[in-house]
Design a protein around this motif. Structure first.
Motif, PDB file in Angstrom:
ATOM      1  N   SER A   9       0.960  -1.466   0.118  1.00  0.00           N
ATOM      2  CA  SER A   9      -0.003  -0.005   0.104  1.00  0.00           C
ATOM      3  C   SER A   9       0.716   0.805  -0.297  1.00  0.00           C
ATOM      4  CB  SER A   9      -1.123   0.255   1.599  1.00  0.00           C
ATOM      5  OG  SER A   9      -2.258  -1.075   1.453  1.00  0.00           O
ATOM      6  N   ASN A  10       1.492   1.473   1.292  1.00  0.00           N
ATOM      7  CA  ASN A  10       3.085   1.891   0.955  1.00  0.00           C
ATOM      8  C   ASN A  10       4.164   1.990   0.850  1.00  0.00           C
ATOM      9  OD1 ASN A  10       1.049   4.887   2.181  1.00  0.00           O
ATOM     10  ND2 ASN A  10       0.243   2.997   3.409  1.00  0.00           N
ATOM     11  N   TYR A  33      -4.027  -1.712 -16.869  1.00  0.00           N
ATOM     12  CA  TYR A  33      -3.315  -1.277 -17.280  1.00  0.00           C
ATOM     13  C   TYR A  33      -2.042  -0.653 -16.221  1.00  0.00           C
ATOM     14  CZ  TYR A  33      -6.821  -1.058 -20.459  1.00  0.00           C
ATOM     15  OH  TYR A  33      -7.893  -1.805 -20.965  1.00  0.00           O
ATOM     16  N   TYR A  35      -0.628   3.086 -14.255  1.00  0.00           N
ATOM     17  CA  TYR A  35      -0.974   4.747 -14.517  1.00  0.00           C
ATOM     18  C   TYR A  35      -0.244   5.439 -12.870  1.00  0.00           C
ATOM     19  CZ  TYR A  35      -5.378   4.025 -17.146  1.00  0.00           C
ATOM     20  OH  TYR A  35      -5.957   3.780 -18.455  1.00  0.00           O
ATOM     21  N   GLN A  37       0.162   9.184 -10.916  1.00  0.00           N
ATOM     22  CA  GLN A  37      -0.498  10.313 -10.071  1.00  0.00           C
ATOM     23  C   GLN A  37       0.451  10.832  -9.699  1.00  0.00           C
ATOM     24  OE1 GLN A  37      -4.270   9.597  -8.406  1.00  0.00           O
ATOM     25  NE2 GLN A  37      -5.149  11.385  -8.993  1.00  0.00           N
ATOM     26  N   VAL A  89       1.949   8.075  -6.813  1.00  0.00           N
ATOM     27  CA  VAL A  89       0.848   7.197  -6.317  1.00  0.00           C
ATOM     28  C   VAL A  89       1.132   6.343  -7.961  1.00  0.00           C
ATOM     29  CG1 VAL A  89      -1.196   5.928  -5.373  1.00  0.00           C
ATOM     30  CG2 VAL A  89      -0.493   7.730  -4.519  1.00  0.00           C
ATOM     31  N   LEU A  91      -1.195   3.154  -9.786  1.00  0.00           N
ATOM     32  CA  LEU A  91      -2.868   2.975  -9.923  1.00  0.00           C
ATOM     33  C   LEU A  91      -2.377   2.031 -10.979  1.00  0.00           C
ATOM     34  CD1 LEU A  91      -4.372   6.130  -8.866  1.00  0.00           C
ATOM     35  CD2 LEU A  91      -5.278   4.294  -7.967  1.00  0.00           C
ATOM     36  N   PHE A 105      -9.822  -0.046 -11.214  1.00  0.00           N
ATOM     37  CA  PHE A 105      -8.501   0.422 -10.626  1.00  0.00           C
ATOM     38  C   PHE A 105      -8.131   0.126  -8.692  1.00  0.00           C
ATOM     39  CE2 PHE A 105      -7.056   3.620 -13.427  1.00  0.00           C
ATOM     40  CZ  PHE A 105      -7.681   3.638 -14.201  1.00  0.00           C
ATOM     41  N   GLY A 106      -7.262  -0.419  -8.721  1.00  0.00           N
ATOM     42  CA  GLY A 106      -7.023  -0.887  -7.748  1.00  0.00           C
ATOM     43  C   GLY A 106      -6.097   0.394  -6.651  1.00  0.00           C
ATOM     44  N   PRO A 107      -6.114  -0.017  -5.394  1.00  0.00           N
ATOM     45  CA  PRO A 107      -6.527   1.518  -4.665  1.00  0.00           C
ATOM     46  C   PRO A 107      -5.060   2.043  -4.665  1.00  0.00           C
ATOM     47  CG  PRO A 107      -5.768  -0.937  -3.131  1.00  0.00           C
ATOM     48  CD  PRO A 107      -5.990  -0.965  -4.608  1.00  0.00           C
ATOM     49  N   GLY A 108      -3.690   1.326  -5.427  1.00  0.00           N
ATOM     50  CA  GLY A 108      -2.891   2.363  -5.652  1.00  0.00           C
ATOM     51  C   GLY A 108      -1.669   1.805  -4.471  1.00  0.00           C
ATOM     52  N   THR A 109      -0.762   1.625  -4.455  1.00  0.00           N
ATOM     53  CA  THR A 109       0.265   2.030  -3.972  1.00  0.00           C
ATOM     54  C   THR A 109       0.886   3.692  -3.350  1.00  0.00           C
ATOM     55  OG1 THR A 109       0.536  -0.085  -4.907  1.00  0.00           O
ATOM     56  CG2 THR A 109       2.792   1.269  -3.950  1.00  0.00           C
ATOM     57  N   ARG A 110       1.616   4.475  -3.030  1.00  0.00           N
ATOM     58  CA  ARG A 110       2.085   5.533  -2.597  1.00  0.00           C
ATOM     59  C   ARG A 110       3.334   5.570  -2.504  1.00  0.00           C
ATOM     60  NH1 ARG A 110      -0.508   9.978  -1.798  1.00  0.00           N
ATOM     61  NH2 ARG A 110      -2.265   8.466  -1.161  1.00  0.00           N
TER      62      ARG A 110
ATOM     63  N   TYR B  35     -14.635   9.555 -13.628  1.00  0.00           N
ATOM     64  CA  TYR B  35     -14.080   8.769 -12.505  1.00  0.00           C
ATOM     65  C   TYR B  35     -14.396   9.607 -11.092  1.00  0.00           C
ATOM     66  CZ  TYR B  35     -12.835   5.164 -15.224  1.00  0.00           C
ATOM     67  OH  TYR B  35     -12.638   3.434 -16.032  1.00  0.00           O
ATOM     68  N   GLY B  40      -7.074  10.878  -2.535  1.00  0.00           N
ATOM     69  CA  GLY B  40      -6.063  10.730  -3.188  1.00  0.00           C
ATOM     70  C   GLY B  40      -5.549   9.015  -3.653  1.00  0.00           C
ATOM     71  N   ARG B  41      -6.774   8.357  -3.709  1.00  0.00           N
ATOM     72  CA  ARG B  41      -6.025   7.458  -4.140  1.00  0.00           C
ATOM     73  C   ARG B  41      -7.406   5.963  -5.149  1.00  0.00           C
ATOM     74  NH1 ARG B  41      -2.660   5.098   0.185  1.00  0.00           N
ATOM     75  NH2 ARG B  41      -2.313   3.231  -1.206  1.00  0.00           N
ATOM     76  N   GLY B  42      -7.961   4.951  -4.762  1.00  0.00           N
ATOM     77  CA  GLY B  42      -8.190   4.701  -5.902  1.00  0.00           C
ATOM     78  C   GLY B  42      -9.914   5.269  -6.102  1.00  0.00           C
ATOM     79  N   LEU B  43      -9.377   5.144  -7.687  1.00  0.00           N
ATOM     80  CA  LEU B  43     -10.434   5.982  -8.589  1.00  0.00           C
ATOM     81  C   LEU B  43     -11.836   4.438  -8.825  1.00  0.00           C
ATOM     82  CD1 LEU B  43      -8.027   7.209  -9.591  1.00  0.00           C
ATOM     83  CD2 LEU B  43      -9.591   7.450 -11.353  1.00  0.00           C
ATOM     84  N   VAL B  44     -13.050   5.770  -8.755  1.00  0.00           N
ATOM     85  CA  VAL B  44     -14.047   4.612  -8.708  1.00  0.00           C
ATOM     86  C   VAL B  44     -15.175   5.214 -10.200  1.00  0.00           C
ATOM     87  CG1 VAL B  44     -16.297   4.022  -7.772  1.00  0.00           C
ATOM     88  CG2 VAL B  44     -14.838   4.534  -6.740  1.00  0.00           C
TER      89      VAL B  44
END
Lengths: 114, 109
Positions: A9-10, A33, A35, A37, A89, A91, A105-110, B35, B40-44
């Protein structure tokens, strides 16, 4: 059902170190994909994979960035010799097929590079 | 650049009011998507409108697309405090999504 998951996650790393980010797409989704951010910005496309086709790497910002995908499952994004400008981040998203479809989308890695 | 551009960058309204966000782009598209992103995290994913469609509704959301003007708008009616988030448009023409910079919406209770 299970969505897109990412790990870690981080991640905090020192400048110059390599990092590996992982993405588990939704089962059955052929397209995946990545991305990036940056703070307060929109998403920048990095790379996508579609089945066994050659990936579209047109968004990778430098040769320090690479990604792999095993079949239609897990993908890893590797950043070598990290720089402070890589802090963002990251994604991952997947879709049933490439293009014309909703991306999940996943929750992302910061990632923070010190 | 293919990047979508959004307007306004920030929007602050009272609960119950309508919120309108606009998106402009430069290239041909297969579809345009909106979206939402919290913290600042996952997009919906909110809504997808195809290039041959002009308007689409989903609950309190209404999206329009004008391909001649290369623009789209997202209308949120009867806004709620829980609608506070960043909203992004994204255009798709070669599989990947090209995102705008986003509109930050604040809905005050």
């Amino acid at each position: 059902g299970a969505g897109v998951s990412q790990s870690p996650s981080n991640k905090v790393t020192e400048k110059g170190k390599d990092v590996e980010l992982r993405c588990d797409p939704i089962s059955g989704h052929t397209a995946l994909y990545w991305y990036r951010q940056r703070l307060g910005q929109g998403l920048e496309f990095l790379i996508y994979f579609q089945g066994n086709s050659a990936p579209d790497k047109s968004g990778l910002p430098s040769d320090r960035f690479s990604a792999e995908r095993t079949g239609e499952s897990v993908s890893t994004l590797t950043i070598q010799r990290t720089q402070q400008e890589d802090s963002a981040v990251y994604l991952c998203a997947s879709s049933l097929v490439l293009g014309g479809e909703t991306q999940y989308f996943g929750p992302g890695t910061r990632l923070l590079v010190l | 650049s293919q990047q979508g551009e959004e307007d306004p960058q920030a929007l602050s309204i009272q609960e119950g009011e309508n919120a309108t966000m606009n998106c402009s782009y430069k290239t041909s598209i297969n579809n345009l998507q909106w979206y939402r992103q919290n913290s600042g995290r996952g997009l919906v994913h909110l809504i997808l409108i195809r290039s041959n469609e002009r308007e689409k509704h989903s609950g309190r959301l209404r999206v329009t697309l004008d391909t001649s003007k290369k623009s789209s708008s997202l209308l949120i009616t009867a806004s709620r405090a829980a609608d506070t988030a960043s909203y992004f448009c994204a255009i798709s023409n070669t599989g990947k999504l090209i995102f705008g910079q986003g509109t930050t919406l604040q809905v005050k209770p």
